[in-house]
Design an enzyme around this catalytic site. Structure first.
Site, PDB file in Angstrom:
ATOM      1  N   ASP A 124       0.565   5.755  85.809  1.00  0.00           N
ATOM      2  CA  ASP A 124       0.798   6.895  86.435  1.00  0.00           C
ATOM      3  C   ASP A 124       2.143   6.505  87.441  1.00  0.00           C
ATOM      4  OD1 ASP A 124      -1.543   7.689  85.274  1.00  0.00           O
ATOM      5  OD2 ASP A 124      -1.742   9.387  86.594  1.00  0.00           O
ATOM      6  N   SER A 159      -8.989   6.274  83.806  1.00  0.00           N
ATOM      7  CA  SER A 159      -8.430   5.951  85.339  1.00  0.00           C
ATOM      8  C   SER A 159      -9.155   5.100  85.908  1.00  0.00           C
ATOM      9  CB  SER A 159      -7.930   7.294  86.055  1.00  0.00           C
ATOM     10  OG  SER A 159      -7.396   6.800  87.190  1.00  0.00           O
ATOM     11  N   ASP A 211      -8.239  13.241  95.740  1.00  0.00           N
ATOM     12  CA  ASP A 211      -7.303  12.185  96.529  1.00  0.00           C
ATOM     13  C   ASP A 211      -6.024  12.650  97.144  1.00  0.00           C
ATOM     14  OD1 ASP A 211      -8.620   9.972  96.751  1.00  0.00           O
ATOM     15  OD2 ASP A 211      -7.935   8.999  94.833  1.00  0.00           O
ATOM     16  N   ARG A 259      -8.738   5.541 101.567  1.00  0.00           N
ATOM     17  CA  ARG A 259      -7.836   6.562 101.823  1.00  0.00           C
ATOM     18  C   ARG A 259      -7.109   6.553 103.232  1.00  0.00           C
ATOM     19  NH1 ARG A 259      -7.620   5.012  97.318  1.00  0.00           N
ATOM     20  NH2 ARG A 259      -7.774   6.236  95.442  1.00  0.00           N
TER      21      ARG A 259
END
Length: 414
Positions: free
Chosen positions: A15, A179, A123, A94
């Site tokens: 990606d 993913s 996310d 994150r």
């Protein structure tokens, strides 16, 4: 003419490699940023790929120490968990990544930051709420929400074809399209064939943990020492380690080779969609098990109940929803340390074929357990007759409830 510099959160995967090329097509200069949060990745290859695609610079920031000390260990202290099983491995990383990315963007003169999060995932929220808290005037470019991008790349097949056409090497294939996200705490898998919740994950998908069936036939024992709820030392057959990062990595290594920490769940995303995710969360599984057990010995009953009713679920939900840099999360975080002052001691554990067993626990300074008082064989602590009064008081409202049901001819039923 350049539209300006953008700092892209770049993993080197499919990606973000395509996004990097696409941003260049749109006329931006791109600084490719990677946060090292403990993922087992070839950073040199990622740098080479980013520069090959056309990034003007590749910057890697080592965030491991900060990640462990500032985020992972407080999560252990509070027993953070989402929907009873998910130990928040992706969510926990994150805030650290967002903070490092904003710092790089400011240092490199980037007016915008970009990420490769999908328009249906959590996310995008986690990163962007972090960006805006840390730099309120930042511009965020989210290609997977840009019609020009997502109409061009409808799925992974289109991304793979674009990568092939532009000579961009990727590890994903049409045979393994899922993913993956990895950091010190865990690795996650989603998308592709995993979107069918009744499809069993293929054995070659799992990356970090030994298949429990193939784990060692002999159990492995270790002892974890806690100070104020933080694991500070690990002792096992190969020696002893201290220090936040070394402790975390050692527990991870021991747990992984014994097949600990695999889960396969359907969870509720913040964006109100259900999602199937597979996770390998080896170190947090072991540390949380030990920490919860030690609290039974050292933490006051009412403090534990209050913490479990409010602090743990609230903090876990805020982390999952991307609200780390918010006033409410700052407030809740301030409640973690005070509850852990007495959580000092050690827990002995056994790892065996995907399982974690507690062998014992002890504390030289903080134990609230008194074997003599608790003994069924000794008349100490309080007299047996004292319990008669205790039960009588507890029974007052129960008797009234039972009588009222009886008066209304409403029998109590099982």
């Amino acid at each position: 003419m350049s539209k300006g510099s953008v700092c892209l959160a770049y993993s080197g995967g499919l990606d973000t490699s395509v996004i990097l090329a696409w941003l260049l097509e749109q006329g931006y200069e791109v600084v490719a940023f990677t946060a090292d949060v403990g993922q087992e990745e070839d950073f040199e290859a990622a740098e080479k790929k980013a520069l090959q695609i056309g990034a003007k610079k590749f910057i890697r920031v080592d965030c491991k120490e900060e990640y462990v000390s500032k985020v992972l260990l407080p999560a252990v202290q509070v027993n953070a968990v989402y929907e009873d099983v998910y130990l928040l491995g992706t969510s926990l990383a994150r805030p650290v990544i967002a903070k490092a990315q904003i710092e790089v963007a400011e240092r490199e003169g980037c007016f915008a930051v970009a990420h490769g999060c999908t328009g249906k995932g959590n996310d995008q929220i986690r990163f962007e709420l972090g960006y805006y808290a840390l730099r309120p005037d930042v511009v965020v470019i989210a290609p997977w929400r840009d019609p020009e991008f997502f109409n061009r790349f409808a799925g992974r097949k289109d991304l793979l074809e674009y990568a092939a056409e532009h000579g961009i090497p990727v590890t994903q294939t049409t045979a393994k399209p899922w993913s993956m996200d990895e950091n010190l705490a865990h690795v996650s898998f989603e998308a592709g064939i995993l979107e069918d919740p009744d499809t069993t994950p293929p054995s070659d998908m799992w990356k970090l943990t030994t298949d429990p069936q193939n784990a060692p036939d002999e159990p492995e024992d270790l002892t974890i020492v806690f100070e104020q709820g933080i694991p500070t030392k690990v002792m096992h057959s190969e020696g002893e380690v201290q220090g936040p990062l070394d402790v975390f990595e050692t527990v991870s290594r021991l747990a992984r080779r014994n097949g600990v920490g695999r889960i396969d769940i359907v969870e509720n995303r913040y964006i109100n969609l259900k999602s199937r995710g597979c996770y390998e969360q080896a170190p947090l599984t072991v540390l949380r098990k030990a920490h919860v057990d030690l609290e039974g010995l050292t933490l006051d009953k009412e403090v534990r109940h209050l913490r479990d009713q409010f602090v743990t679920p609230t903090y876990s939900r805020l982390l999952y929803n991307g609200c780390y840099f918010t006033p409410e999360c700052e407030y809740v975080r301030s409640m973690i340390a005070p509850s852990q002052k007495t959580v000092n001691g050690s827990v002995r554990l056994r790892l065996y074929k995907g399982n974690v067993f507690v062998l014992g626990r002890s504390s030289e300074t903080e134990t609230l357990y008194d074997a003599t008082e608790s003994s069924m064989d000794e008349l100490t602590g309080f007299a047996p007759t004292d319990t008669t009064g205790f039960i009588a008081i507890q029974a007052l409202r129960i008797k009234k409830y039972g009588q009222s049901k009886k008066d209304r001819n409403e029998p109590l039923t099982l």
